[in-house]
Design a protein around this motif. Structure first.
Motif, PDB file in Angstrom:
ATOM      1  N   LYS A 279       0.815  -1.216   0.000  1.00  0.00           N
ATOM      2  CA  LYS A 279       0.000   0.000   0.000  1.00  0.00           C
ATOM      3  C   LYS A 279       0.846   1.261   0.000  1.00  0.00           C
ATOM      4  O   LYS A 279       0.391   2.320  -0.398  1.00  0.00           O
ATOM      5  N   SER A 280       2.094   1.156   0.449  1.00  0.00           N
ATOM      6  CA  SER A 280       2.933   2.356   0.513  1.00  0.00           C
ATOM      7  C   SER A 280       4.227   2.264  -0.280  1.00  0.00           C
ATOM      8  O   SER A 280       4.952   3.250  -0.385  1.00  0.00           O
ATOM      9  N   ILE A 281       4.518   1.111  -0.858  1.00  0.00           N
ATOM     10  CA  ILE A 281       5.796   0.959  -1.552  1.00  0.00           C
ATOM     11  C   ILE A 281       5.936   1.945  -2.705  1.00  0.00           C
ATOM     12  O   ILE A 281       7.033   2.383  -3.028  1.00  0.00           O
ATOM     13  N   HIS A 282       4.818   2.350  -3.307  1.00  0.00           N
ATOM     14  CA  HIS A 282       4.902   3.284  -4.444  1.00  0.00           C
ATOM     15  C   HIS A 282       5.606   4.584  -4.054  1.00  0.00           C
ATOM     16  O   HIS A 282       6.308   5.186  -4.856  1.00  0.00           O
ATOM     17  N   GLN A 283       5.448   4.992  -2.803  1.00  0.00           N
ATOM     18  CA  GLN A 283       6.093   6.219  -2.341  1.00  0.00           C
ATOM     19  C   GLN A 283       7.608   6.041  -2.247  1.00  0.00           C
ATOM     20  O   GLN A 283       8.362   6.978  -2.475  1.00  0.00           O
ATOM     21  N   ARG A 284       8.047   4.847  -1.929  1.00  0.00           N
ATOM     22  CA  ARG A 284       9.479   4.581  -1.781  1.00  0.00           C
ATOM     23  C   ARG A 284      10.185   4.405  -3.122  1.00  0.00           C
ATOM     24  O   ARG A 284      11.358   4.741  -3.247  1.00  0.00           O
ATOM     25  N   ILE A 285       9.475   3.857  -4.101  1.00  0.00           N
ATOM     26  CA  ILE A 285      10.139   3.522  -5.369  1.00  0.00           C
ATOM     27  C   ILE A 285       9.863   4.535  -6.472  1.00  0.00           C
ATOM     28  O   ILE A 285      10.373   4.373  -7.580  1.00  0.00           O
ATOM     29  N   GLY A 286       9.061   5.544  -6.186  1.00  0.00           N
ATOM     30  CA  GLY A 286       8.795   6.580  -7.179  1.00  0.00           C
ATOM     31  C   GLY A 286       7.746   6.209  -8.207  1.00  0.00           C
ATOM     32  O   GLY A 286       7.722   6.761  -9.311  1.00  0.00           O
ATOM     33  N   ALA A 287       6.865   5.301  -7.857  1.00  0.00           N
ATOM     34  CA  ALA A 287       5.788   4.908  -8.761  1.00  0.00           C
ATOM     35  C   ALA A 287       4.690   5.959  -8.750  1.00  0.00           C
ATOM     36  O   ALA A 287       4.542   6.709  -7.778  1.00  0.00           O
ATOM     37  N   GLN A 288       3.928   5.987  -9.820  1.00  0.00           N
ATOM     38  CA  GLN A 288       2.783   6.894  -9.924  1.00  0.00           C
ATOM     39  C   GLN A 288       1.555   6.176  -9.375  1.00  0.00           C
ATOM     40  O   GLN A 288       0.990   5.308 -10.039  1.00  0.00           O
ATOM     41  N   GLY A 289       1.147   6.522  -8.180  1.00  0.00           N
ATOM     42  CA  GLY A 289       0.008   5.860  -7.537  1.00  0.00           C
ATOM     43  C   GLY A 289       0.381   4.462  -7.078  1.00  0.00           C
ATOM     44  O   GLY A 289       1.509   4.007  -7.242  1.00  0.00           O
ATOM     45  N   ARG A 290      -0.589   3.801  -6.503  1.00  0.00           N
ATOM     46  CA  ARG A 290      -0.342   2.461  -5.980  1.00  0.00           C
ATOM     47  C   ARG A 290       0.065   1.498  -7.082  1.00  0.00           C
ATOM     48  O   ARG A 290      -0.295   1.667  -8.239  1.00  0.00           O
ATOM     49  N   VAL A 291       0.772   0.470  -6.675  1.00  0.00           N
ATOM     50  CA  VAL A 291       1.226  -0.539  -7.623  1.00  0.00           C
ATOM     51  C   VAL A 291       0.381  -1.800  -7.495  1.00  0.00           C
ATOM     52  O   VAL A 291      -0.244  -2.041  -6.464  1.00  0.00           O
ATOM     53  N   SER A 292       0.396  -2.588  -8.549  1.00  0.00           N
ATOM     54  CA  SER A 292      -0.263  -3.891  -8.533  1.00  0.00           C
ATOM     55  C   SER A 292       0.701  -4.892  -9.161  1.00  0.00           C
ATOM     56  O   SER A 292       1.685  -4.509  -9.805  1.00  0.00           O
ATOM     57  N   PHE A 293       0.419  -6.164  -8.968  1.00  0.00           N
ATOM     58  CA  PHE A 293       1.266  -7.183  -9.574  1.00  0.00           C
ATOM     59  C   PHE A 293       1.030  -7.196 -11.077  1.00  0.00           C
ATOM     60  O   PHE A 293      -0.106  -7.126 -11.540  1.00  0.00           O
ATOM     61  N   GLY A 294       2.129  -7.289 -11.827  1.00  0.00           N
ATOM     62  CA  GLY A 294       2.025  -7.413 -13.275  1.00  0.00           C
ATOM     63  C   GLY A 294       1.451  -8.774 -13.639  1.00  0.00           C
ATOM     64  O   GLY A 294       1.727  -9.770 -12.969  1.00  0.00           O
ATOM     65  N   LYS A 295       0.693  -8.822 -14.685  1.00  0.00           N
ATOM     66  CA  LYS A 295       0.064 -10.066 -15.130  1.00  0.00           C
ATOM     67  C   LYS A 295       1.109 -11.020 -15.734  1.00  0.00           C
ATOM     68  O   LYS A 295       2.142 -10.592 -16.242  1.00  0.00           O
ATOM     69  N   PRO A 296       0.834 -12.331 -15.680  1.00  0.00           N
ATOM     70  CA  PRO A 296       1.781 -13.315 -16.206  1.00  0.00           C
ATOM     71  C   PRO A 296       2.185 -13.078 -17.666  1.00  0.00           C
ATOM     72  O   PRO A 296       3.350 -13.283 -18.019  1.00  0.00           O
ATOM     73  N   ASP A 297       1.243 -12.642 -18.510  1.00  0.00           N
ATOM     74  CA  ASP A 297       1.606 -12.422 -19.907  1.00  0.00           C
ATOM     75  C   ASP A 297       2.567 -11.241 -20.050  1.00  0.00           C
ATOM     76  O   ASP A 297       3.480 -11.265 -20.887  1.00  0.00           O
ATOM     77  N   LEU A 298       2.406 -10.208 -19.219  1.00  0.00           N
ATOM     78  CA  LEU A 298       3.334  -9.078 -19.239  1.00  0.00           C
ATOM     79  C   LEU A 298       4.705  -9.508 -18.724  1.00  0.00           C
ATOM     80  O   LEU A 298       5.741  -9.123 -19.280  1.00  0.00           O
ATOM     81  N   LEU A 299       4.719 -10.319 -17.681  1.00  0.00           N
ATOM     82  CA  LEU A 299       5.962 -10.851 -17.133  1.00  0.00           C
ATOM     83  C   LEU A 299       6.736 -11.621 -18.211  1.00  0.00           C
ATOM     84  O   LEU A 299       7.938 -11.422 -18.397  1.00  0.00           O
ATOM     85  N   MET A 300       6.036 -12.480 -18.947  1.00  0.00           N
ATOM     86  CA  MET A 300       6.687 -13.260 -19.997  1.00  0.00           C
ATOM     87  C   MET A 300       7.170 -12.352 -21.130  1.00  0.00           C
ATOM     88  O   MET A 300       8.282 -12.506 -21.636  1.00  0.00           O
TER      89      MET A 300
ATOM     90  N   VAL B 200       8.034  -9.134 -20.971  1.00  0.00           N
ATOM     91  CA  VAL B 200       9.089  -8.210 -20.575  1.00  0.00           C
ATOM     92  C   VAL B 200      10.352  -8.923 -20.076  1.00  0.00           C
ATOM     93  O   VAL B 200      11.463  -8.569 -20.465  1.00  0.00           O
ATOM     94  N   LEU B 201      10.178  -9.914 -19.210  1.00  0.00           N
ATOM     95  CA  LEU B 201      11.343 -10.576 -18.606  1.00  0.00           C
ATOM     96  C   LEU B 201      11.583 -12.001 -19.119  1.00  0.00           C
ATOM     97  O   LEU B 201      12.591 -12.608 -18.786  1.00  0.00           O
ATOM     98  N   GLY B 202      10.641 -12.523 -19.897  1.00  0.00           N
ATOM     99  CA  GLY B 202      10.846 -13.831 -20.507  1.00  0.00           C
ATOM    100  C   GLY B 202      10.809 -14.999 -19.553  1.00  0.00           C
ATOM    101  O   GLY B 202      11.380 -16.053 -19.845  1.00  0.00           O
ATOM    102  N   VAL B 203      10.128 -14.835 -18.414  1.00  0.00           N
ATOM    103  CA  VAL B 203      10.001 -15.922 -17.440  1.00  0.00           C
ATOM    104  C   VAL B 203       8.547 -16.038 -16.991  1.00  0.00           C
ATOM    105  O   VAL B 203       7.815 -15.052 -16.969  1.00  0.00           O
ATOM    106  N   PRO B 204       8.118 -17.239 -16.602  1.00  0.00           N
ATOM    107  CA  PRO B 204       6.773 -17.415 -16.068  1.00  0.00           C
ATOM    108  C   PRO B 204       6.742 -17.110 -14.571  1.00  0.00           C
ATOM    109  O   PRO B 204       7.795 -17.039 -13.923  1.00  0.00           O
ATOM    110  N   PRO B 205       5.535 -16.933 -13.991  1.00  0.00           N
ATOM    111  CA  PRO B 205       5.440 -16.791 -12.538  1.00  0.00           C
ATOM    112  C   PRO B 205       6.123 -17.992 -11.866  1.00  0.00           C
ATOM    113  O   PRO B 205       6.087 -19.108 -12.371  1.00  0.00           O
TER     114      PRO B 205
END
Length: 171
Positions: free
Chosen positions: A71-92, A94-99
């Motif tokens: 709920k607060s990590i976005h403030q520490r890492i410089g994200a715009q608003g709250r963050v959510s987990f990236g979806k598996p298809d985006l993970l694959m 961008v990073l080429g790995v599955p969950p």
């Protein structure tokens, strides 16, 4: 085509970064990896693939038992608003790995696009050595802190070392 484990290990070798890799049964969660932690010395980690409201992607890497307040990590890492987990298809994509195989070593697959901002928890960066999956969750690769930083930089990323873990709430 994403890099394979063999591609990754050859890349590390080409950088003269000393690593050791140990095979083991597949593990998908931190809880499943407890036995491996007992067998392989060093800091064991968890990796959070996060996205902010503007679509910026962050890979937060911390010790396996670190408590991270989403709920607060976005403030520490410089994200715009709250963050959510990236979806598996985006993970694959961008990073080429599955969950279950997320690792900072997957930055090898983001050398061209530079879409990911790697965040290494400051507490984790005090531990020597560190352990990560080598793009697959059937092995663990042990690397020094300096080796990890050199690897990330060779992939075109300048990791942010930020205190993201605390005792306030957990992931």
């Amino acid at each position: 085509m994403p890099a394979s484990r063999q591609d990754l290990l050859a890349f590390l070798d080409g950088l003269a970064i000393d690593v050791t890799t140990r095979d083991h049964p597949a593990v998908f969660t931190v809880a499943e990896s407890t036995e491996i932690h007992d067998e392989i010395p060093g800091g064991h980690t968890k990796n959070l693939f996060l996205k902010d409201k503007k679509g910026r992607i962050f890979l937060v890497v911390a010790l396996h038992d670190a408590e991270i307040d989403l709920k607060s990590i976005h403030q520490r890492i410089g994200a715009q608003g709250r963050v959510s987990f990236g979806k598996p298809d985006l993970l694959m994509e961008v990073l080429g790995v599955p969950p279950g195989s997320v690792t900072p070593l997957a930055l090898i697959n983001d050398r061209d696009a530079q879409r990911v901002t790697p965040i290494f928890d400051a507490t984790m960066m005090e531990v020597e050595p560190l352990n990560f999956h080598p793009l697959e969750n059937t092995a663990t690769t042990t690397i020094s802190r300096q080796g990890l930083l050199a690897f990330a930089r060779a992939c075109g990323h300048e990791p942010l070392i930020i205190a993201v873990s605390d005792k306030q709430g957990a992931v």
